[in-house]
Structures are given as C-alpha cells and as structure tokens.
Scaffold this active site. Structure first.
Site, mmCIF file in Angstrom:
data_model
loop_
_atom_site.group_PDB
_atom_site.id
_atom_site.type_symbol
_atom_site.label_atom_id
_atom_site.label_comp_id
_atom_site.label_asym_id
_atom_site.label_seq_id
_atom_site.Cartn_x
_atom_site.Cartn_y
_atom_site.Cartn_z
ATOM 1 N N HIS A 190 0.856 -1.187 0.000
ATOM 2 C CA HIS A 190 0.000 0.000 0.000
ATOM 3 C C HIS A 190 0.895 1.241 0.000
ATOM 4 O O HIS A 190 1.686 1.450 0.923
ATOM 5 C CB HIS A 190 -0.925 0.004 1.222
ATOM 6 C CG HIS A 190 -1.975 -1.063 1.134
ATOM 7 N ND1 HIS A 190 -2.396 -1.784 2.220
ATOM 8 C CD2 HIS A 190 -2.671 -1.521 0.062
ATOM 9 C CE1 HIS A 190 -3.333 -2.652 1.820
ATOM 10 N NE2 HIS A 190 -3.504 -2.516 0.523
ATOM 11 N N GLU A 193 1.748 3.865 2.958
ATOM 12 C CA GLU A 193 2.234 3.370 4.251
ATOM 13 C C GLU A 193 3.767 3.437 4.284
ATOM 14 O O GLU A 193 4.466 2.429 4.328
ATOM 15 C CB GLU A 193 1.679 1.959 4.478
ATOM 16 C CG GLU A 193 0.147 1.971 4.508
ATOM 17 C CD GLU A 193 -0.521 0.605 4.371
ATOM 18 O OE1 GLU A 193 0.187 -0.408 4.380
ATOM 19 O OE2 GLU A 193 -1.763 0.565 4.256
ATOM 20 N N ARG A 245 -3.061 4.694 -2.309
ATOM 21 C CA ARG A 245 -2.937 3.361 -1.722
ATOM 22 C C ARG A 245 -2.640 2.268 -2.758
ATOM 23 O O ARG A 245 -1.835 1.380 -2.543
ATOM 24 C CB ARG A 245 -4.254 3.031 -1.001
ATOM 25 C CG ARG A 245 -4.438 1.582 -0.566
ATOM 26 C CD ARG A 245 -5.823 1.428 0.075
ATOM 27 N NE ARG A 245 -6.231 0.055 0.254
ATOM 28 C CZ ARG A 245 -6.189 -0.602 1.416
ATOM 29 N NH1 ARG A 245 -5.716 -0.017 2.490
ATOM 30 N NH2 ARG A 245 -6.629 -1.839 1.509
ATOM 31 N N HIS A 314 2.889 -3.269 6.898
ATOM 32 C CA HIS A 314 1.892 -2.258 6.549
ATOM 33 C C HIS A 314 1.879 -1.206 7.669
ATOM 34 O O HIS A 314 2.566 -1.338 8.675
ATOM 35 C CB HIS A 314 0.491 -2.881 6.495
ATOM 36 C CG HIS A 314 0.250 -3.780 5.326
ATOM 37 N ND1 HIS A 314 -0.601 -3.456 4.322
ATOM 38 C CD2 HIS A 314 0.750 -5.003 5.017
ATOM 39 C CE1 HIS A 314 -0.634 -4.432 3.424
ATOM 40 N NE2 HIS A 314 0.186 -5.391 3.828
ATOM 41 N N GLU A 389 1.021 -4.462 11.094
ATOM 42 C CA GLU A 389 0.662 -3.047 10.924
ATOM 43 C C GLU A 389 1.491 -2.239 11.917
ATOM 44 O O GLU A 389 1.313 -2.348 13.131
ATOM 45 C CB GLU A 389 -0.832 -2.837 11.214
ATOM 46 C CG GLU A 389 -1.766 -3.659 10.338
ATOM 47 C CD GLU A 389 -2.214 -2.926 9.074
ATOM 48 O OE1 GLU A 389 -1.729 -1.796 8.839
ATOM 49 O OE2 GLU A 389 -3.036 -3.484 8.337
HETATM 50 ZN ZN LIG Z 1 -1.715 -1.674 4.193
#
Ligand SMILES: [Zn+2]
Length: 428
Positions: A190, A193, A245, A314, A389
């Site tokens: 993405h 990020e 994204r 992420h 994340e």
């Molecule tokens: Zn992501």
C-alpha cells in the site's frame, strides 16, 4: 538573487501538481450501538469515494478513523449528531500533518554525509526522513556492490509503469548451504504506508552492515526482502498524492488502481474487497491480474520451499496479524502462529512500551480476501505468515512523523530477532 529565488518559488508552485489536503480532517468515530455502527458501515460501503476510511469499520468496540473533505464537514457533523456518534478530531488539517511528517523536525537540516572507509560518499538514504524510490534503489545497489558476499540484488520483473521491482537476497555465502531456513519480508504494497519501506531498508542495513553484532542471523538463515512491493504507487504518493494506496494501472476508466493486497489468488474475491474500480479496496479483474502481484508471486514461489516465515509490513494500527483474512475460521496451527507473534510483540513492547495486539486478520480487523498472507500460507505453503501493521494507532496514521522512524525500527528489530531465533529451530 532574491528576485530569482522568488521566481523559482512561483514557478515551482505553478508546476506543482501534487494533490493538497488543506482543510481535510481525520475524525475518530465510535459507534454506541448496532444501528449507529450500521450507519458507519453503510457510509463505508456507499460513500468511500468521499470519505476516506483510514481504518475500516470492524466492530462496535473499535473506533474508526475517517478523513473528511472540507466540502463535507457540515454534512458529516450533521450525520454524527443525528446518529449520536461519539467522535473526536485526530488531525485538524491533513495538509499540515503531511508537511510535518516528512522530515524529522528535531534533526539539524544539514546532516554530514556518511562516508565509507575509502572516503567515497556513501548512500544518501537515512532514517531521519522518508525517501523516494530512486534513493531506495540506489541504496540497495550500493549495498550489493559493497557486500558482494552477502547481498544479491534480484530483479523480479517490471511494474505497470515499467519500473524495475527488486528483491534483496541476504545470505552469508561462506556458510551457504541448501538447507538453511529463510525469512521473507515485504512492505509498501500500500503506497501511502511509508513507514513500511522505511523499516525494510533499515532491516537490510542492520542485517548487512551490523553483521558482526549478530552473525548467527546470516550464518544460519537466508533473507529475501522485497522492500517496496508497489513502486508505481509509492512514486505517485511522493509526487502526486500523499494518500495514494493502490497501484497505478488505469484498468477502470476514470478510476485508477488495484488494491494489490486484495489481488492475490487464494480465495480471491470472497468478501472484504471491492468490485468497483473507484474503491480503494478494488480487487482487480482477476486474481494476479497485476504485474506487481504476479511478479511477487513468481519470485516468492522460487524461494518458498525453504522459507518458514513471511512478514508483510503495513501501517497503521500496531497489530500483528495471522491468517486467515477470507474467513473467520482459524488455521489449524493457529496456536503456534499466535505464540511466536506474542513472543515477538513482548520483546518489542519491552523497548519503549509500545503496545501491539496479536490475532487473526478477521478476528482483529475484518474479512479481507485476496490478501498476500492468505496466499502465502494457503498456496505457497509458508507456515508462519504474518501481516504487521506498524506505528501508530491513529494520532498521525499514515502521516507518521519522520522522527518516529528510528524508534519504530528499533522496537520492530527486537521483534524480528525473536522471529529469527525461532526460525533457526524450525525443522525442514
Ligand atoms: Zn496496508
């Protein structure tokens, strides 16, 4: 001179095409009951082209971060009042947050260039600011040149816009043998990020340039790192739209881009992804329809047999996720996956107290099919597959200030060490 400088400034601003976010706010909203949660879920389903959900509606207990454009501030406030939704403003002006996040405000503006032992200039990349794709690739190329016994830079194919994609193999050739276990790492699937590639470059640097501090990690393991999985999107997020994204394939008329993390081919398009090309979670016309996901698939399959662990970075939310994303069912070996993740997170938290939650994608987040970890575990057969994340929990979200890159990297390195120690013990 002053006139020239002024002229340059005027020209620069006239040419600048970057999307601006003046007056955009990020509001954290919490549903109080089922009907108010359903209102938010409906807003997400039907109006996500207006309201950018930085985090998706997942459960009653979890607050949701929503970016609201200035033209919709009043409409949104009315909605909050009508449905009696608890809320607070997390980012009052997204454009200011974008500008603040880019550079470490505390660092001196003139940083002495690092030099190698021979005195020649070393790479420009550092971890006090975020770097563009060109700078990252130059960094990788220089490491491969300086450490030919350890670093191999592998091209794995081209992106939609014809950029080269890279995988870095890190392996001590002196101890090389075909039975070493491997760890696979990616990030930046993405585009917005940015902290994910900023961690991956740091991980590469730590493994290679600090080899002497922990030789076991290269003597007993091989590493395959895809530091930027979505180069076109990453470049676009630097030059045109900080909050981009998806990839940059204009497959859907006026709307551009496929969410590569909904494009992998294990239970593809079985919920939690969008069929509308204008949505941020558009899964694409078919599984692996995209150059970037297909290239990653082919590169990963070549090394999958010895690879025991896959870490996909992420941001944001501070969660360490296991499969599955396509179903609420848990994998059979979930207790093993959970224990390793929890041990890693415990070590991470010991550094600065940063809290991470551990659980399955559907347990902690939401159904999201077509994600890379489901395919990695389900098809490529890599047992310990995780999505991580990184920082933060939404104070800055995707716009994590650059002065948090190093703390983020230091604490995450402690988690990776736990994973590496464990990976050495996994039987073939
Ligand atoms: Zn992501």
């Amino acid at each position: 001179m002053r006139t020239l400088a002024l002229l340059a400034l005027i020209l620069a601003s006239a040419w600048a095409t970057e999307k601006r976010y003046d007056g955009y706010k990020v509001v954290q909203v919490k549903a109080k009951d089922v009907p108010s949660f359903q209102t938010l879920a409906k807003l997400y389903d039907e109006q996500s082209s207006i309201y950018d959900f930085w985090t998706e509606p997942r459960s009653l207990e979890e607050p949701i971060d929503i970016m609201v454009p200035p033209a919709y501030t009043e409409t949104f406030e009315r909605l909050l009042q009508t449905h009696n939704l608890e809320h607070r403003i997390k980012i009052a002006d997204v454009q200011s947050a974008i500008e603040i996040s880019r550079k470490d405000q505390a660092s001196p503006t003139v940083v002495q260039e690092p030099r190698s032992r021979s005195g020649s200039l070393r790479y420009k990349l550092n971890w006090t600011e975020y770097h563009d794709y060109t700078t990252i690739v130059l960094f990788l190329a220089e490491l491969a040149q300086n450490y030919p016994d350890i670093v191999t830079l592998i091209t794995i194919g081209k992106t939609h816009e014809n950029r080269e994609m890279y995988m870095v193999k890190i392996s001590n050739s002196q101890t090389s043998n075909a039975t070493k276990n491997a760890i696979l790492v990616d990030g930046g699937i993405h585009a917005r990020e940015w902290i994910a590639p900023a961690f991956n470059t740091w991980l590469i640097h730590e493994l290679v340039e600090n080899y002497a501090a922990h030789p076991q990690y290269l003597d007993n393991l091989d590493w395959y790192i895809l530091p930027v999985m979505n180069p076109d999107g990453y470049v676009y997020s630097f030059a045109d739209d900080r909050l981009w994204r998806k990839n940059r394939n204009p497959v859907n008329g006026p709307c551009v881009g496929i969410d590569l993390n909904r494009n992998f081919g294990f239970h593809w398009n079985e919920g939690g992804s969008a069929g509308n090309g204008c949505d941020d979670t558009y899964h694409g016309p078919a599984a692996f329809s995209e150059d970037e996901s297909a290239n990653a698939r082919d590169a990963i399959l070549l090394v999958a047999e010895r690879t025991k662990v896959y870490l996909s970075y992420h941001s944001y939310s501070q969660v360490w996720l296991t499969p599955w994303g396509y179903t609420v069912d848990l994998p059979e070996d979930y207790p093993l996956l959970f224990d390793l993740a929890q041990n890693a997170v415990n070590n991470l938290t010991a550094v600065y107290g940063t809290q991470y939650s551990v659980g399955s994608t559907t347990g902690l987040l939401y159904v999201a099919s077509g994600g890379s970890i489901d395919w990695i575990k389900g098809d490529a057969g890599i047992p310990y597959a995780y999505t991580v994340e990184l920082r933060d929990t939404g104070d800055y979200g995707f716009l994590l200030p650059a002065d948090q890159i190093i703390p983020n990297n230091l604490e995450m390195w402690e988690a990776v060490k736990v994973v590496a120690d464990y990976t050495m013990t996994i039987a073939n």
